[in-house]
Motif scaffolding. Sequence first.
Motif, PDB file in Angstrom:
ATOM      1  N   VAL A   1      -6.082  10.804 -12.804  1.00 27.52           N
ATOM      2  CA  VAL A   1      -7.205  10.042 -12.246  1.00 27.52           C
ATOM      3  C   VAL A   1      -8.501  10.409 -12.966  1.00 27.52           C
ATOM      4  O   VAL A   1      -9.291   9.525 -13.348  1.00 27.52           O
TER       5      VAL A   1
ATOM      6  N   LEU B   1      -0.695  10.723  -4.336  1.00 28.90           N
ATOM      7  CA  LEU B   1      -1.513   9.513  -4.360  1.00 28.90           C
ATOM      8  C   LEU B   1      -2.688   9.635  -3.393  1.00 28.90           C
ATOM      9  O   LEU B   1      -3.839   9.353  -3.753  1.00 28.90           O
TER      10      LEU B   1
ATOM     11  N   SER C   1      -5.197  12.482  -4.472  1.00 32.67           N
ATOM     12  CA  SER C   1      -6.006  12.111  -5.634  1.00 32.67           C
ATOM     13  C   SER C   1      -7.021  11.032  -5.301  1.00 32.67           C
ATOM     14  O   SER C   1      -8.160  11.055  -5.794  1.00 32.67           O
ATOM     15  N   ALA C   2      -6.637  10.070  -4.464  1.00 36.14           N
ATOM     16  CA  ALA C   2      -7.574   9.016  -4.071  1.00 36.14           C
ATOM     17  C   ALA C   2      -8.754   9.591  -3.288  1.00 36.14           C
ATOM     18  O   ALA C   2      -9.924   9.262  -3.559  1.00 36.14           O
TER      19      ALA C   2
ATOM     20  N   ARG D   1     -14.501   3.104  -3.741  1.00 38.22           N
ATOM     21  CA  ARG D   1     -13.372   2.261  -3.337  1.00 38.22           C
ATOM     22  C   ARG D   1     -12.205   2.466  -4.297  1.00 38.22           C
ATOM     23  O   ARG D   1     -12.333   2.227  -5.513  1.00 38.22           O
ATOM     24  N   VAL D   2     -11.068   2.869  -3.757  1.00 35.17           N
ATOM     25  CA  VAL D   2      -9.850   3.103  -4.542  1.00 35.17           C
ATOM     26  C   VAL D   2      -8.739   2.230  -3.984  1.00 35.17           C
ATOM     27  O   VAL D   2      -8.539   2.177  -2.763  1.00 35.17           O
TER      28      VAL D   2
ATOM     29  N   ILE E   1      -4.621   1.792  -4.122  1.00 38.80           N
ATOM     30  CA  ILE E   1      -3.325   2.306  -4.540  1.00 38.80           C
ATOM     31  C   ILE E   1      -2.367   1.125  -4.576  1.00 38.80           C
ATOM     32  O   ILE E   1      -2.090   0.506  -3.545  1.00 38.80           O
TER      33      ILE E   1
ATOM     34  N   THR F   1       1.822   7.313   2.369  1.00 38.35           N
ATOM     35  CA  THR F   1       0.493   6.943   1.879  1.00 38.35           C
ATOM     36  C   THR F   1      -0.221   6.060   2.889  1.00 38.35           C
ATOM     37  O   THR F   1      -1.405   6.257   3.199  1.00 38.35           O
TER      38      THR F   1
ATOM     39  N   VAL G   1     -10.149   3.368   0.924  1.00 35.48           N
ATOM     40  CA  VAL G   1      -8.887   3.257   0.197  1.00 35.48           C
ATOM     41  C   VAL G   1      -8.096   2.059   0.717  1.00 35.48           C
ATOM     42  O   VAL G   1      -7.885   1.921   1.921  1.00 35.48           O
TER      43      VAL G   1
ATOM     44  N   THR H   1      -4.444   0.369   0.557  1.00 33.07           N
ATOM     45  CA  THR H   1      -3.052   0.654   0.200  1.00 33.07           C
ATOM     46  C   THR H   1      -2.279  -0.658   0.102  1.00 33.07           C
ATOM     47  O   THR H   1      -2.170  -1.407   1.075  1.00 33.07           O
TER      48      THR H   1
ATOM     49  N   PRO I   1     -11.893  -2.815  -6.018  1.00 29.15           N
ATOM     50  CA  PRO I   1     -11.874  -1.357  -6.181  1.00 29.15           C
ATOM     51  C   PRO I   1     -12.589  -0.923  -7.459  1.00 29.15           C
ATOM     52  O   PRO I   1     -12.733  -1.697  -8.414  1.00 29.15           O
TER      53      PRO I   1
ATOM     54  N   ILE J   1      -4.974   3.422  -8.592  1.00 21.57           N
ATOM     55  CA  ILE J   1      -3.884   4.367  -8.837  1.00 21.57           C
ATOM     56  C   ILE J   1      -2.597   3.567  -8.674  1.00 21.57           C
ATOM     57  O   ILE J   1      -2.340   2.982  -7.622  1.00 21.57           O
TER      58      ILE J   1
END
Length: 323
Positions: free
Chosen positions: A121, A154, A157-158, A169-170, A172, A183, A193, A195, A243, A247
């Motif tokens: 990341v 995951l 790391s996020a 903003r991430v 996955i 997750t 996040v 998902t 995002p 990831i």
Amino acid sequence: MVHHSATRHAPGANGAVPVVHHASYSKPVMPRGHRFPMTVFQRVHDILREEGVIARGQTNCFVPGRAPSVDELCRAHDEDYVRDVRASALDAKREREIGLPWSDALVERTLMEVSGTMLTVDLAMKVGLCVNTAGGTHHAHRDRGSGFCIVNDLAVSALRAIDSGAVSRVMIIDLDVHQGDGTAAILANEPGVFTFSAHAKSNFPARKQQSTRDVELPRGMTDDAYMAVVAAAMRESLEDFRPELVIYDAGVDVTSNDTLGHLDLTVEGLYRRERMVMDTVLGAGIPLAGVVGGGYSPDIDELASRHAVLHRVAREMFVDHGL
């Protein structure tokens, strides 16, 4: 924000996509006949060297230089669980739920795999794209492991990326054939996040969790139908959430020859999928950190070659997008 790496060269050196690897990814010895292909991760690294994805002298291969801290792990996991994992203090029931024979080598592997994804990341945010040779432990929940997953790399790391202030903003994107249930559960109340899980409806886990967006796929789905459904849903989610980092869990257990998958993608379908994901994300100017996810076969060379599709396509995309 790049944490210590055992290598000293700059990411993206010589125009090559950065690859993260650690020798402990394949260190634990599995009993004969065990379903988890522990040796495959070193074989992925070896294939990438043979094919030149990892450059001569390994100038684009990065090694995580430390284990994750307790604080980093506890953003995604209960402190008691983290301490029990680190001290090899899980009871027999919790070890059975994970499904891996416990050892000090397994603890080392678990921690360095998380650290490897953290470094992946970091490097992705620095140069736009980076890929790990392991990762994707998406069945690990806040207070327990499951399905060969102990700590959720995951989620850790996020949350670390957000906590650092590097991004807010991430997303996955989890395209493993199995739902990223751990997750989804860990990050259910994390508004920063998103998902996204596209998975076989009929497969493990029997009890699904609620991701921000779940795309349930019918048994036996083939390349064209898969690409149409997944690409449309993914693009819509990217446009809605916008995002600042993706990831990507690139599980290869979606192929027809996988021993634990219920879908029927070809290897060419894998190439199409990886090009679609990376081209879409990078084309929108979003950094992408890729991990290998699940894949199961007694033929380690064949399985490693399937996993290496992620890295081969990353090499193409790193050049095509001028990173």
